[in-house]
Design a protein around this motif. Sequence first.
Motif, PDB file in Angstrom:
ATOM      1  N   GLU A  14     -13.935  -5.601  16.601  1.00  0.00           N
ATOM      2  CA  GLU A  14     -13.873  -5.806  15.148  1.00  0.00           C
ATOM      3  C   GLU A  14     -15.292  -5.928  14.586  1.00  0.00           C
ATOM      4  O   GLU A  14     -16.119  -6.678  15.103  1.00  0.00           O
ATOM      5  CB  GLU A  14     -13.040  -7.062  14.840  1.00  0.00           C
ATOM      6  CG  GLU A  14     -13.159  -7.622  13.427  1.00  0.00           C
ATOM      7  CD  GLU A  14     -12.831  -6.630  12.312  1.00  0.00           C
ATOM      8  OE1 GLU A  14     -11.830  -5.897  12.416  1.00  0.00           O
ATOM      9  OE2 GLU A  14     -13.595  -6.579  11.320  1.00  0.00           O
ATOM     10  N   ARG A  32      -7.866  -6.370   5.441  1.00  0.00           N
ATOM     11  CA  ARG A  32      -7.481  -6.453   4.019  1.00  0.00           C
ATOM     12  C   ARG A  32      -6.437  -7.539   3.757  1.00  0.00           C
ATOM     13  O   ARG A  32      -6.011  -7.720   2.617  1.00  0.00           O
ATOM     14  CB  ARG A  32      -7.001  -5.082   3.538  1.00  0.00           C
ATOM     15  CG  ARG A  32      -8.159  -4.146   3.230  1.00  0.00           C
ATOM     16  CD  ARG A  32      -7.692  -2.734   3.001  1.00  0.00           C
ATOM     17  NE  ARG A  32      -7.540  -1.992   4.236  1.00  0.00           N
ATOM     18  CZ  ARG A  32      -7.004  -0.783   4.330  1.00  0.00           C
ATOM     19  NH1 ARG A  32      -6.564  -0.193   3.238  1.00  0.00           N
ATOM     20  NH2 ARG A  32      -6.923  -0.167   5.504  1.00  0.00           N
ATOM     21  N   TRP A  45       1.583  -9.510  -1.953  1.00  0.00           N
ATOM     22  CA  TRP A  45       3.023  -9.693  -1.821  1.00  0.00           C
ATOM     23  C   TRP A  45       3.552  -9.118  -0.510  1.00  0.00           C
ATOM     24  O   TRP A  45       2.930  -8.258   0.109  1.00  0.00           O
ATOM     25  CB  TRP A  45       3.751  -8.937  -2.943  1.00  0.00           C
ATOM     26  CG  TRP A  45       3.536  -9.481  -4.297  1.00  0.00           C
ATOM     27  CD1 TRP A  45       4.113 -10.600  -4.851  1.00  0.00           C
ATOM     28  CD2 TRP A  45       2.681  -8.937  -5.324  1.00  0.00           C
ATOM     29  NE1 TRP A  45       3.659 -10.776  -6.140  1.00  0.00           N
ATOM     30  CE2 TRP A  45       2.792  -9.777  -6.455  1.00  0.00           C
ATOM     31  CE3 TRP A  45       1.841  -7.835  -5.395  1.00  0.00           C
ATOM     32  CZ2 TRP A  45       2.093  -9.538  -7.636  1.00  0.00           C
ATOM     33  CZ3 TRP A  45       1.136  -7.596  -6.565  1.00  0.00           C
ATOM     34  CH2 TRP A  45       1.272  -8.440  -7.671  1.00  0.00           C
ATOM     35  N   GLU A  81      -2.699   1.472   7.786  1.00  0.00           N
ATOM     36  CA  GLU A  81      -2.001   1.676   6.518  1.00  0.00           C
ATOM     37  C   GLU A  81      -1.851   3.140   6.104  1.00  0.00           C
ATOM     38  O   GLU A  81      -0.757   3.613   5.808  1.00  0.00           O
ATOM     39  CB  GLU A  81      -2.792   0.837   5.507  1.00  0.00           C
ATOM     40  CG  GLU A  81      -2.638   1.052   4.074  1.00  0.00           C
ATOM     41  CD  GLU A  81      -3.649   2.061   3.542  1.00  0.00           C
ATOM     42  OE1 GLU A  81      -3.168   3.016   2.917  1.00  0.00           O
ATOM     43  OE2 GLU A  81      -4.867   1.915   3.717  1.00  0.00           O
ATOM     44  N   VAL A 140       1.184  -3.667   3.820  1.00  0.00           N
ATOM     45  CA  VAL A 140       1.046  -4.404   5.075  1.00  0.00           C
ATOM     46  C   VAL A 140       2.164  -4.015   6.040  1.00  0.00           C
ATOM     47  O   VAL A 140       1.920  -3.807   7.229  1.00  0.00           O
ATOM     48  CB  VAL A 140       1.038  -5.930   4.820  1.00  0.00           C
ATOM     49  CG1 VAL A 140       1.028  -6.699   6.132  1.00  0.00           C
ATOM     50  CG2 VAL A 140      -0.160  -6.326   3.971  1.00  0.00           C
TER      51      VAL A 140
HETATM   52  C1  6YU Z   1       1.011  -5.229   0.715  1.00  0.00           C
HETATM   53  C2  6YU Z   1       0.297  -6.240  -1.303  1.00  0.00           C
HETATM   54  N1  6YU Z   1      -1.929  -5.554  -2.191  1.00  0.00           N
HETATM   55  C3  6YU Z   1      -4.277  -5.634  -2.754  1.00  0.00           C
HETATM   56  C4  6YU Z   1      -5.591  -5.357  -2.430  1.00  0.00           C
HETATM   57  C5  6YU Z   1      -5.868  -4.660  -1.230  1.00  0.00           C
HETATM   58  C6  6YU Z   1      -4.835  -4.249  -0.417  1.00  0.00           C
HETATM   59  N2  6YU Z   1      -2.418  -4.170   0.079  1.00  0.00           N
HETATM   60  P1  6YU Z   1      -7.451  -3.254   7.611  1.00  0.00           P
HETATM   61  O1  6YU Z   1      -8.446  -2.757   6.642  1.00  0.00           O
HETATM   62  O2  6YU Z   1      -6.771  -4.525   7.293  1.00  0.00           O
HETATM   63  O3  6YU Z   1      -8.086  -3.404   9.062  1.00  0.00           O
HETATM   64  C7  6YU Z   1      -9.076  -2.522   9.533  1.00  0.00           C
HETATM   65  C8  6YU Z   1     -10.127  -3.315  10.290  1.00  0.00           C
HETATM   66  O4  6YU Z   1     -11.076  -2.412  10.818  1.00  0.00           O
HETATM   67  C9  6YU Z   1     -10.908  -4.280   9.415  1.00  0.00           C
HETATM   68  O5  6YU Z   1     -10.858  -5.580   9.945  1.00  0.00           O
HETATM   69  C10 6YU Z   1     -12.337  -3.717   9.446  1.00  0.00           C
HETATM   70  O6  6YU Z   1     -13.343  -4.712   9.388  1.00  0.00           O
HETATM   71  C11 6YU Z   1     -12.356  -2.997  10.758  1.00  0.00           C
HETATM   72  N3  6YU Z   1     -13.369  -1.938  10.868  1.00  0.00           N
HETATM   73  C12 6YU Z   1     -13.720  -1.004   9.951  1.00  0.00           C
HETATM   74  N4  6YU Z   1     -14.678  -0.200  10.435  1.00  0.00           N
HETATM   75  C13 6YU Z   1     -14.931  -0.597  11.705  1.00  0.00           C
HETATM   76  C14 6YU Z   1     -15.820  -0.161  12.712  1.00  0.00           C
HETATM   77  N5  6YU Z   1     -16.648   0.901  12.545  1.00  0.00           N
HETATM   78  N6  6YU Z   1     -15.835  -0.809  13.907  1.00  0.00           N
HETATM   79  C15 6YU Z   1     -15.014  -1.872  14.117  1.00  0.00           C
HETATM   80  N7  6YU Z   1     -14.148  -2.335  13.189  1.00  0.00           N
HETATM   81  C16 6YU Z   1     -14.101  -1.703  11.982  1.00  0.00           C
HETATM   82  N8  6YU Z   1      -0.179  -4.546   0.821  1.00  0.00           N
HETATM   83  O7  6YU Z   1       1.903  -5.062   1.518  1.00  0.00           O
HETATM   84  N9  6YU Z   1       1.214  -6.048  -0.371  1.00  0.00           N
HETATM   85  O8  6YU Z   1       0.537  -6.984  -2.268  1.00  0.00           O
HETATM   86  C17 6YU Z   1      -0.918  -5.503  -1.246  1.00  0.00           C
HETATM   87  C18 6YU Z   1      -3.239  -5.239  -1.927  1.00  0.00           C
HETATM   88  C19 6YU Z   1      -6.665  -5.789  -3.334  1.00  0.00           C
HETATM   89  C20 6YU Z   1      -7.280  -4.387  -0.815  1.00  0.00           C
HETATM   90  C21 6YU Z   1      -3.479  -4.540  -0.748  1.00  0.00           C
HETATM   91  C22 6YU Z   1      -1.167  -4.728  -0.114  1.00  0.00           C
HETATM   92  C23 6YU Z   1      -2.644  -3.252   1.204  1.00  0.00           C
HETATM   93  C24 6YU Z   1      -2.777  -3.982   2.552  1.00  0.00           C
HETATM   94  O9  6YU Z   1      -3.713  -5.005   2.452  1.00  0.00           O
HETATM   95  C25 6YU Z   1      -3.214  -2.988   3.597  1.00  0.00           C
HETATM   96  O10 6YU Z   1      -2.355  -1.873   3.598  1.00  0.00           O
HETATM   97  C26 6YU Z   1      -3.213  -3.550   5.031  1.00  0.00           C
HETATM   98  O11 6YU Z   1      -3.679  -4.865   5.098  1.00  0.00           O
HETATM   99  C27 6YU Z   1      -4.058  -2.629   5.898  1.00  0.00           C
HETATM  100  O12 6YU Z   1      -4.080  -3.039   7.239  1.00  0.00           O
HETATM  101  P2  6YU Z   1      -4.861  -2.138   8.314  1.00  0.00           P
HETATM  102  O13 6YU Z   1      -4.802  -2.868   9.602  1.00  0.00           O
HETATM  103  O14 6YU Z   1      -4.358  -0.771   8.245  1.00  0.00           O
HETATM  104  O15 6YU Z   1      -6.376  -2.079   7.788  1.00  0.00           O
HETATM  105  C28 6YU Z   1       4.815   5.241  -6.132  1.00  0.00           C
HETATM  106  C29 6YU Z   1       3.840   4.781  -5.297  1.00  0.00           C
HETATM  107  C30 6YU Z   1       2.933   3.919  -5.040  1.00  0.00           C
HETATM  108  C31 6YU Z   1       2.282   3.715  -3.735  1.00  0.00           C
HETATM  109  N10 6YU Z   1       1.738   2.411  -3.596  1.00  0.00           N
HETATM  110  C32 6YU Z   1       2.585   1.333  -3.993  1.00  0.00           C
HETATM  111  C33 6YU Z   1       2.430   0.142  -3.129  1.00  0.00           C
HETATM  112  C34 6YU Z   1       1.552  -0.831  -3.767  1.00  0.00           C
HETATM  113  C35 6YU Z   1       0.437  -1.227  -2.827  1.00  0.00           C
HETATM  114  N11 6YU Z   1       0.223  -2.547  -3.110  1.00  0.00           N
HETATM  115  C36 6YU Z   1      -0.853  -3.128  -3.111  1.00  0.00           C
HETATM  116  C37 6YU Z   1      -0.899  -4.229  -3.876  1.00  0.00           C
HETATM  117  C38 6YU Z   1      -1.490  -5.290  -3.585  1.00  0.00           C
HETATM  118  C39 6YU Z   1      -1.671  -6.114  -4.713  1.00  0.00           C
END
Ligand code: 6YU
Length: 497
Positions: free
Chosen positions: A35, A43, A60, A458, A468
Amino acid sequence: GHRDAKVVIIGCGIAGIAAAQKLVKAGFHHVRILEATGRSGGRIKTGRIGDKIVEIGANWIHGPCEENPVFCLARQYGLLDPEALKPENQALDVGGHLPWAPRFFSSSGRELNAEDILPAQKLFLELINESSDFQSQRGEPWPSVGDFLRAQVQQHAAEKWKDVDEATRSLRLCVISNMLKVECCVNGTHTMDEVSMGAFGVYKTLPGLDCTFPGGYEGLTQNLMAELPAGLVTYNKPVRCVNWTSAKSAEPVMVECDDGQKLVADHVIVTIPLGYLKKHHSTLFHPPLPLHKLHSVQRLGFGTNNKIFVEFDSPWWDADCEVIFFVWEDEDAVVDQVPDVQSSWIKKLFGFTVLKPTERYGHLLCGWISGHESEYMETLSEQQVTDAITQLIRRFTGNPIITPRRILRSQWFHDPWTCGSYSNLGKGCSEQDLDNLMEPLPPKGSKSQPLQVLFAGEATHHCYFSTVHGAVLTGWREADRLISHYSLITPSEFPKS
Ligand code: 6YU
């Protein structure tokens, strides 16, 4: 066999954690997570404003129901309010829309009459639903969701609202501009003009009334982490390059870290955000990504959505108010972008959600802002943002003495390991791009060692991207890919449980 297989997971967000959990449970003995930062969760990031718990990232559980793995885990760990556990709550299907009673304020400093603008809300909702249905039809009749909405709204206004007085009609169009900005936040895009019309319906919602984690979303990652063997994660360990091979050899993958350390692995699961991949793909993979995969990385959208928490000594909104929208009276052209980012970025902020219950949060609002305006906001000082917010609220309420106590904002675009907020299907995208993104390296048909590099996160979920629960499912999917790979070649080695 799988016990000896060396698996390196890059990124300790929820996708990486979910993948590790499943592999460890299946008996993989050599799993480690690298990490970049000093914390897990990515995120999912819970913060504090004073003594109040706020979410800097995910907010949420979207669609809390039995099919939602985040809901099931949160329930299992006892992280939810009793209200969220009620069957009625799980059954409520709002199709991803916010089921809130809104208040509208206008730039001339008055509260708008609900009846005047109801037709605008209804029209917008109808058109958004229609946009989702376009997926089933062939071809792409409109370049983007934004183009479609604008054309339909203008036609509707000319035909159906022609007997409505000029001021009311104009106001309704301004309300629609506001709703477009809301949609930009939901979709994590700069403008709806960049979101694919043909692919809009690819995203699927789950039933259930969205709920939050009273003790913070990080409770989810902490509980999952507690089940992993100690020392499995190495923090502050950014990966610079993943060296895989397209040649016919049994050579394992070599992962090169920023500090020069080199690790060999049989399999690498990349969970790095799409925003980072867009920026760094050319140095992150050696040899470079195959063209079809590269093009999908470039085509898929990854936008910015930020929050600005604003705390007050006393509320200026009513006790029953859940969301406050700001309608600019000069925006009847159906727009979701401001004319000049530096001077008018604040116009992109669609309004505030009210954090409830008051006993838990006090008088706390959360402002939402997407796009380039949001990215520009990140470069300003906290004082500059506070001043802009204060002016905005004073103008829209007509109350010249309202003063925030303090603010706290997210800055996801300038987070070097995320480079934005979440993914969307940009113009010209289709489900094929999601398939390309999740396809392991080497690609199908190659004669070199299979499953060298796998992709989770994601942006690789075929219908729950940007969430999430989508991220969790992709971590499990890639773990399963490895588990079934080894069970095919050495079935007897698996634990019986
Ligand atoms: C949800 C919600 N939500 C608001 C805001 C955001 C997001 N989401 P990660 O990025 O978590 O992990 C990757 C890791 O890799 C990280 O720790 C890095 O440090 C590391 N990394 C990167 N480069 C590296 C390298 N070179 N070497 C080593 N490590 C490295 N999701 O369910 N409810 O309310 C919200 C919201 C402001 C920013 C959200 C929400 C999205 C989630 O947060 C997100 O998908 C996951 O946490 C990602 O996890 P991951 O493991 O994949 O990546 C019609 C139509 C519409 C379509 N969309 C509608 C849906 C609405 C989406 N909602 C979002 C809303 C909010 C408010």
